[in-house]
Design an enzyme around this catalytic site. Structure first.
Site, short mmCIF file in Angstrom:
data_model
loop_
_atom_site.label_atom_id
_atom_site.label_comp_id
_atom_site.label_asym_id
_atom_site.label_seq_id
_atom_site.Cartn_x
_atom_site.Cartn_y
_atom_site.Cartn_z
N HIS A 417 8.76 84.50 74.08
CA HIS A 417 8.05 84.33 73.42
C HIS A 417 7.22 83.08 72.97
CE1 HIS A 417 6.68 86.16 69.46
NE2 HIS A 417 8.49 86.17 68.84
N ASP A 421 3.18 87.50 72.11
CA ASP A 421 3.99 88.07 71.34
C ASP A 421 4.36 89.39 71.41
OD1 ASP A 421 2.52 86.00 70.09
OD2 ASP A 421 0.23 86.47 70.38
#
Length: 445
Positions: A417, A421
């Site tokens: 992450h 995204d």
């Protein structure tokens, strides 16, 4: 009598040390030239060290799990005759090994002259076990004989400590196990169990409680543990799962396999890899490696696809180089070659490093959904799951729906992450899904 000091040779790959993962000999054992001494593991492969001389083992460098520097003493062997002393002259025995020799072998010459004592119950046990075996054993030739007309006992059979421990737990006499190589391996035990299952074999006390067994985490398992812990500790994972209708793809795969000629059989994996490679150019953030210390993400133009493969030693990740340039047949061939090399321990160092994106599949086990752990320093890993057949609604073109039989598969992706995204991961899987649900697009330019 002369002492020969066997030093750990340069195994290659620019390594400085190797880990002892198995001893095939013990102090006091008689060894012959070319007999296996130990299995040593580097970062990527396990190599068996063989004795260059015959003689009696009088010292070992350490225990399983210890790291041994390249060029240091691994085993000291006492040989017979003056000629055998010449190799040892170039490699004098180290002080540490001398201390071990004196501490553990106060009467080395007496040990070498006399055979190692055997437990008094060993012959009786061997005889009892041989009586339990059937007189005729079609399909499973008798184990090789060892010296004269006498059948070998389990003490005479060469096997690693792990294989011996497993055989003991299963109540198997190693002397009864057929094997092609110099040592009995786990695969030989598996073959013996498969045959014995048809003869009504049951492991002794299989349903009873067993003692706790401490297992030292060494070798490949230790490296896997360290890598997985570092990945979960340093990478904020998230996983996205979507359902894909692979009915048309499975029909195409069946047609291609029916007309494949001498080409390898196609599984789902080559088609998935083609879809991955075709969609990657629009999602370059997924085919990348993240250097934590430098704070740099390198987006790779080529897809070097890691393929998580289960082996007896643990999980390995051989790499399909330039997967974007290969068709389904070439990919199927490379998948088979690399998987076999990994499982047999013949994969080269360059075939086990440099991946930019990894695929992990549980094969026939499948599972409904997975949350795979990223192969650090990569930023994404993709996991196809089991194909199941279920009813589903499909538009019939007349404003309604028909209920049809469909083959459905969940596709999982885990991402870093810090780099990827959630929207990007979901959009990427949707792009892969479009190709797999309309498989003719996989072959369109």
């Amino acid at each position: 009598m002369a002492r020969f000091e066997f030093r750990l040779p340069d195994i290659g790959e620019g390594i400085a040390e190797a880990e002892i993962v198995a001893w095939h000999v013990a102090v006091g054992d008689r060894v012959e030239e070319d007999q296996g001494l130990a299995d040593m593991m580097t970062d990527k492969a396990t190599v068996e060290m063989e004795s260059p001389v015959s003689g009696t083992v009088i010292a070992l460098a350490g225990e399983v799990g210890d790291q041994v520097p390249i060029g240091s003493t691994l085993v000291v062997i006492e040989t017979e005759g003056e000629a055998a002393a010449e190799p040892a002259a170039a490699a004098p025995v180290s002080d540490a090994v001398e201390e071990q020799i004196e501490a553990e072998n106060p009467g080395v010459e007496e040990v070498a002259a006399e055979p190692a004592p055997q437990p008094a119950s060993a012959p009786a046990q061997a005889g009892a076990q041989s009586q339990e075996r059937p007189a005729s054993n079609p399909g499973l030739p008798p184990a090789r004989e060892h010296g004269g007309d006498k059948a070998p006992t389990s003490q005479h059979v060469l096997a690693s400590p792990a294989v011996r421990a497993r055989a003991k737990d299963l109540g198997i006499d190693l002397a009864a196990v057929q094997h092609d190589g110099q040592h009995i391996r786990h695969a030989d035990l598996d073959a013996y169990l498969r045959y014995s299952a048809g003869q009504g074999y049951h492991a002794p006390h299989a349903s009873r409680a067993r003692d706790d067994q401490p297992v030292k985490v060494i070798g490949m398992r230790r490296r896997i543990a360290e890598n997985m812990a570092a990945s979960k500790r340093q990478i904020p994972h998230f996983t996205y799962v979507d359902e894909i209708d692979v009915t048309a793809l499975e029909e195409m795969r069946g047609d291609l396999n029916a007309n494949r000629g001498n080409r390898p059989k196609l599984t789902m994996l080559p088609f998935l890899i083609v879809a991955i490679c075709r969609t990657i150019p629009d999602f370059p953030m997924l085919n990348a490696r993240y250097d934590d210390e430098a704070g740099v993400v390198t987006r790779h133009g080529r897809v070097h696809l890691g393929m998580a493969t289960q082996t007896d030693a643990g999980l390995m990740v051989p790499v399909i180089r330039d997967a974007q340039d290969k068709n389904v047949w070439q990919l199927a061939s490379e998948i088979g070659r690399l998987a076999e090399a990994a499982r047999t321990g013949k994969a080269k160092s360059e075939e086990l490093s440099g991946s930019t994106l990894t695929v992990t599949s549980l094969g026939p086990l499948g599972g409904i959904a997975t949350t795979p752990v990223i192969n650090r320093p990569e930023v994404a890993i993709i996991g196809p799951n089991k194909i199941v057949e279920r009813p589903m609604f499909r538009p019939n073109g007349s404003g309604g729906d028909d209920i049809v039989r469909a083959k459905l598969m969940n596709l999982s992706i885990s991402c870093d992450h810090r780099v990827v995204d959630g929207w990007d991961a979901a959009s990427y899987v949707q792009a892969v899904r479009k190709l797999l649900e309309t498989p003719v697009l996989l072959f369109a330019d």
